[in-house]
Design a protein around this motif. Sequence first.
Motif, PDB file in Angstrom:
ATOM      1  N   SER A 148     -13.387   2.277   3.884  1.00  0.00           N
ATOM      2  CA  SER A 148     -11.934   2.444   3.826  1.00  0.00           C
ATOM      3  C   SER A 148     -11.284   1.349   2.973  1.00  0.00           C
ATOM      4  O   SER A 148     -10.281   1.607   2.314  1.00  0.00           O
ATOM      5  N   GLY A 176      -9.032   2.081  -0.270  1.00  0.00           N
ATOM      6  CA  GLY A 176      -7.703   1.485  -0.446  1.00  0.00           C
ATOM      7  C   GLY A 176      -7.576   0.782  -1.786  1.00  0.00           C
ATOM      8  O   GLY A 176      -6.537   0.853  -2.454  1.00  0.00           O
ATOM      9  N   LYS A 232      -2.242   2.952  -8.435  1.00  0.00           N
ATOM     10  CA  LYS A 232      -0.827   2.562  -8.436  1.00  0.00           C
ATOM     11  C   LYS A 232      -0.530   1.514  -9.512  1.00  0.00           C
ATOM     12  O   LYS A 232       0.553   1.520 -10.102  1.00  0.00           O
ATOM     13  N   LEU A 264      -0.042  11.569   3.081  1.00  0.00           N
ATOM     14  CA  LEU A 264      -0.235  11.602   1.631  1.00  0.00           C
ATOM     15  C   LEU A 264       0.863  12.370   0.902  1.00  0.00           C
ATOM     16  O   LEU A 264       0.883  12.397  -0.327  1.00  0.00           O
ATOM     17  N   LEU A 285       3.691   8.538  -5.449  1.00  0.00           N
ATOM     18  CA  LEU A 285       2.491   7.768  -5.786  1.00  0.00           C
ATOM     19  C   LEU A 285       2.569   6.321  -5.284  1.00  0.00           C
ATOM     20  O   LEU A 285       1.632   5.802  -4.682  1.00  0.00           O
ATOM     21  N   ASP A 286       3.730   5.705  -5.514  1.00  0.00           N
ATOM     22  CA  ASP A 286       3.890   4.298  -5.145  1.00  0.00           C
ATOM     23  C   ASP A 286       3.815   4.064  -3.646  1.00  0.00           C
ATOM     24  O   ASP A 286       3.575   2.940  -3.204  1.00  0.00           O
ATOM     25  N   ASP A 287       4.056   5.108  -2.869  1.00  0.00           N
ATOM     26  CA  ASP A 287       4.068   4.956  -1.416  1.00  0.00           C
ATOM     27  C   ASP A 287       2.740   5.348  -0.766  1.00  0.00           C
ATOM     28  O   ASP A 287       2.615   5.309   0.459  1.00  0.00           O
ATOM     29  N   LEU A 288       1.765   5.739  -1.580  1.00  0.00           N
ATOM     30  CA  LEU A 288       0.472   6.124  -1.000  1.00  0.00           C
ATOM     31  C   LEU A 288      -0.118   4.961  -0.212  1.00  0.00           C
ATOM     32  O   LEU A 288      -0.048   3.816  -0.644  1.00  0.00           O
ATOM     33  N   PRO A 289      -0.711   5.246   0.944  1.00  0.00           N
ATOM     34  CA  PRO A 289      -1.272   4.175   1.764  1.00  0.00           C
ATOM     35  C   PRO A 289      -2.531   3.590   1.130  1.00  0.00           C
ATOM     36  O   PRO A 289      -3.317   4.306   0.509  1.00  0.00           O
ATOM     37  N   GLU A 290      -2.703   2.265   1.277  1.00  0.00           N
ATOM     38  CA  GLU A 290      -3.910   1.597   0.797  1.00  0.00           C
ATOM     39  C   GLU A 290      -4.788   1.161   1.967  1.00  0.00           C
ATOM     40  O   GLU A 290      -5.769   0.448   1.791  1.00  0.00           O
ATOM     41  N   GLY A 291      -4.417   1.572   3.165  1.00  0.00           N
ATOM     42  CA  GLY A 291      -5.213   1.230   4.340  1.00  0.00           C
ATOM     43  C   GLY A 291      -4.938   2.233   5.441  1.00  0.00           C
ATOM     44  O   GLY A 291      -4.198   3.195   5.242  1.00  0.00           O
ATOM     45  N   PHE A 313      -7.253   4.092   6.864  1.00  0.00           N
ATOM     46  CA  PHE A 313      -8.162   5.246   6.804  1.00  0.00           C
ATOM     47  C   PHE A 313      -9.348   5.095   7.766  1.00  0.00           C
ATOM     48  O   PHE A 313     -10.009   6.064   8.114  1.00  0.00           O
ATOM     49  N   GLY A 314      -9.632   3.858   8.140  1.00  0.00           N
ATOM     50  CA  GLY A 314     -10.894   3.561   8.802  1.00  0.00           C
ATOM     51  C   GLY A 314     -11.068   4.247  10.151  1.00  0.00           C
ATOM     52  O   GLY A 314     -12.050   4.968  10.366  1.00  0.00           O
TER      53      GLY A 314
END
Lengths: 112, 144
Positions: A56, A60, A67, B99, B103-109, B111-112
């Motif tokens: 994950s 990320g 981005k 989702l 684009l700028d607001d997509l999560p980068e965490g 998911f785990g």
Amino acid sequence: MDLQSSETADMQIVTVNEARIDAAVAIRFKDRMREVTGTGAPHVILDLAQVDFIDSSGLGAIVAAMKQLGATRRLDLAGLSANVDRVFRLTRMDSVFTIHDDVAQAQAVYAG
Amino acid sequence: MPESFRLEFPSEELAVRRALERLRHWLLAAGWDGAVPGKVELVLGEVLNNVVEHAYDGKMDGLIVLSCRARGAGLAFDVKDAGREMPGLALPKRRPAKLDCALDDLPEGGFGWFMVHELTEDLAYHRVAGRNALTFSVIPDDQR
């Protein structure tokens, strides 16, 4: 984090020469992507053919790398192994990225 | 080939990597193939890195104990640590990342834990005597 970049007029290919993009290297990956994609082609293809594990944190970092390209450039993915593909499908991130079977397919899509 | 696997290692990202590698070798030697080793590595990677980052809060001298054994059609896992408890003494919920955004607001965490829920059965968390214990099973897709 070994990334290799090659570029033509409207396409940059970034090859990940690593087996893993995981929590131990996610920040380095994101920083290296910022360096190699700082300027350049509108289409960036991330070649993941040598990567057999993404967690994950790695996912990320790939989202962050997209981005960083801003609104006018695109990050596509190519060469996903079954293990890597599973991560994108499970998280539905396969709906966010354009995914090509391999670099040759991506080149065919964007040729001309 | 022994029917169970047990490993103790410190709360550190590269030690987690080595543990995952040894577990993968044990699984392959024990005859597990197809999608199982990849699913196990993904689940354990998330679980163990969560222990490193949150339970032990980046402190690298915490102890993690990982056990695995064959059970029924699949594999039963047990992960123990002596770090901080889960918030609210409960597992993070099965919540997919949002989702449908710019684009700028997509999560980068975030998911785990969703992937852990998706890939496991009988996921349970207990806090006993100042220790965290997480148990779950991974079962081949055609047996689920």
